[in-house]
Design a protein around this motif. Structure first.
Motif, PDB file in Angstrom:
ATOM      1  N   PRO A  60      17.375 -44.556  65.906  1.00 23.86           N
ATOM      2  CA  PRO A  60      17.657 -45.528  65.976  1.00 23.86           C
ATOM      3  C   PRO A  60      19.138 -45.574  66.212  1.00 23.86           C
ATOM      4  O   PRO A  60      19.406 -45.895  67.583  1.00 23.86           O
ATOM      5  N   HIS A  61      19.358 -45.400  65.099  1.00 22.40           N
ATOM      6  CA  HIS A  61      20.909 -44.882  66.239  1.00 22.40           C
ATOM      7  C   HIS A  61      21.573 -43.612  66.093  1.00 22.40           C
ATOM      8  O   HIS A  61      22.891 -43.256  66.469  1.00 22.40           O
ATOM      9  N   GLY A  62      20.752 -42.712  66.661  1.00 18.70           N
ATOM     10  CA  GLY A  62      20.655 -41.309  67.302  1.00 18.70           C
ATOM     11  C   GLY A  62      21.434 -40.980  68.477  1.00 18.70           C
ATOM     12  O   GLY A  62      21.580 -42.194  68.990  1.00 18.70           O
ATOM     13  N   GLY A  63      21.526 -39.840  68.507  1.00 20.22           N
ATOM     14  CA  GLY A  63      22.074 -39.217  69.889  1.00 20.22           C
ATOM     15  C   GLY A  63      22.503 -37.901  69.661  1.00 20.22           C
ATOM     16  O   GLY A  63      22.168 -37.198  68.606  1.00 20.22           O
ATOM     17  N   SER A  64      23.000 -37.126  70.899  1.00 22.09           N
ATOM     18  CA  SER A  64      23.562 -36.224  70.787  1.00 22.09           C
ATOM     19  C   SER A  64      24.843 -36.044  70.936  1.00 22.09           C
ATOM     20  O   SER A  64      25.636 -36.794  71.329  1.00 22.09           O
ATOM     21  N   ARG A  65      25.896 -35.023  70.812  1.00 22.44           N
ATOM     22  CA  ARG A  65      26.929 -34.750  70.362  1.00 22.44           C
ATOM     23  C   ARG A  65      27.897 -33.191  70.842  1.00 22.44           C
ATOM     24  O   ARG A  65      26.344 -32.585  70.212  1.00 22.44           O
ATOM     25  N   LEU A  66      28.171 -33.226  71.189  1.00 21.73           N
ATOM     26  CA  LEU A  66      28.885 -31.491  70.893  1.00 21.73           C
ATOM     27  C   LEU A  66      29.074 -30.783  69.231  1.00 21.73           C
ATOM     28  O   LEU A  66      29.400 -31.699  68.411  1.00 21.73           O
ATOM     29  N   ALA A  67      28.355 -30.141  69.149  1.00 19.13           N
ATOM     30  CA  ALA A  67      28.009 -28.939  67.924  1.00 19.13           C
ATOM     31  C   ALA A  67      29.686 -28.682  67.419  1.00 19.13           C
ATOM     32  O   ALA A  67      30.292 -28.549  66.397  1.00 19.13           O
ATOM     33  N   ARG A  68      30.496 -28.283  68.494  1.00 14.04           N
ATOM     34  CA  ARG A  68      32.131 -27.831  68.146  1.00 14.04           C
ATOM     35  C   ARG A  68      32.670 -28.391  69.053  1.00 14.04           C
ATOM     36  O   ARG A  68      32.471 -28.629  70.276  1.00 14.04           O
ATOM     37  N   PRO A  69      34.481 -28.381  68.979  1.00 13.19           N
ATOM     38  CA  PRO A  69      35.504 -28.950  70.011  1.00 13.19           C
ATOM     39  C   PRO A  69      34.799 -28.480  71.468  1.00 13.19           C
ATOM     40  O   PRO A  69      34.245 -26.737  71.526  1.00 13.19           O
ATOM     41  N   ALA A  70      34.952 -28.592  71.839  1.00 15.45           N
ATOM     42  CA  ALA A  70      35.389 -28.403  73.972  1.00 15.45           C
ATOM     43  C   ALA A  70      35.507 -27.052  74.404  1.00 15.45           C
ATOM     44  O   ALA A  70      34.905 -26.676  74.909  1.00 15.45           O
ATOM     45  N   LYS A  71      36.594 -26.885  73.447  1.00 13.09           N
ATOM     46  CA  LYS A  71      37.893 -25.768  73.563  1.00 13.09           C
ATOM     47  C   LYS A  71      37.312 -24.715  73.398  1.00 13.09           C
ATOM     48  O   LYS A  71      37.647 -23.253  73.571  1.00 13.09           O
ATOM     49  N   GLU A  72      35.952 -24.777  72.558  1.00 17.05           N
ATOM     50  CA  GLU A  72      35.405 -23.988  71.795  1.00 17.05           C
ATOM     51  C   GLU A  72      34.768 -23.376  72.503  1.00 17.05           C
ATOM     52  O   GLU A  72      33.609 -21.998  72.260  1.00 17.05           O
ATOM     53  N   ILE A  73      33.850 -23.825  73.065  1.00 20.91           N
ATOM     54  CA  ILE A  73      33.066 -23.953  74.451  1.00 20.91           C
ATOM     55  C   ILE A  73      32.810 -23.430  75.689  1.00 20.91           C
ATOM     56  O   ILE A  73      33.961 -24.327  76.536  1.00 20.91           O
TER      57      ILE A  73
END
Length: 138
Positions: A60-73
């Protein structure tokens, strides 16, 4: 011919995650911001999770986020995760002349694909986020 929009959708979705790196965003949240179906986002996130670009939490409190910093993708990382097929496809027709055409096209397509990949490797998600965040000059 169908157009594959996974790469563009993935970049848009990851930019939303990069803009708020500490916030878990649901597929419904992202889909609402992109005016698309949450199923589309879930499919894209699933591929990005397999590529270890996104991490997701269920519940219920889940979701998604980056697995590593944006500067590394890089955009190349995203492209590789979402469009593993390649940019171009040739068709084989019977005949010697057609085989030569196919071989020549394959060489050209390989060269173009390498150039595109090289360009995508030079742009990070962080750089793209900064670029789009700038206010247009008057």
């Amino acid at each position: 011919m169908a157009v594959n929009t996974r790469f563009a959708t993935g970049v848009h979705a990851l930019l939303l995650l990069a803009a708020e790196p500490d916030v878990l965003q649901t597929s419904e949240d992202v889909a609402g911001k992109l005016n698309t179906n949450p199923v589309v986002i879930r499919r894209v996130f699933s591929l990005l999770q397999q590529a270890e670009l996104v991490e997701s939490q269920k519940g219920p409190h889940g979701g998604s986020r980056l697995a590593r910093p944006a500067k590394e993708i890089t955009l190349s990382d995203i492209h590789r995760a979402l469009d593993a097929g390649g940019l171009f496809h040739t068709v084989s027709f019977p005949g010697t002349q057609q085989a030569r055409v196919t071989a020549a096209l394959d060489q050209i397509f390989t060269s173009v694909s390498k150039t595109v990949t090289k360009e995508l490797e030079q742009v990070t998600l962080s750089q793209l986020l900064k670029k789009i965040s700038k206010k247009p000059s008057k």
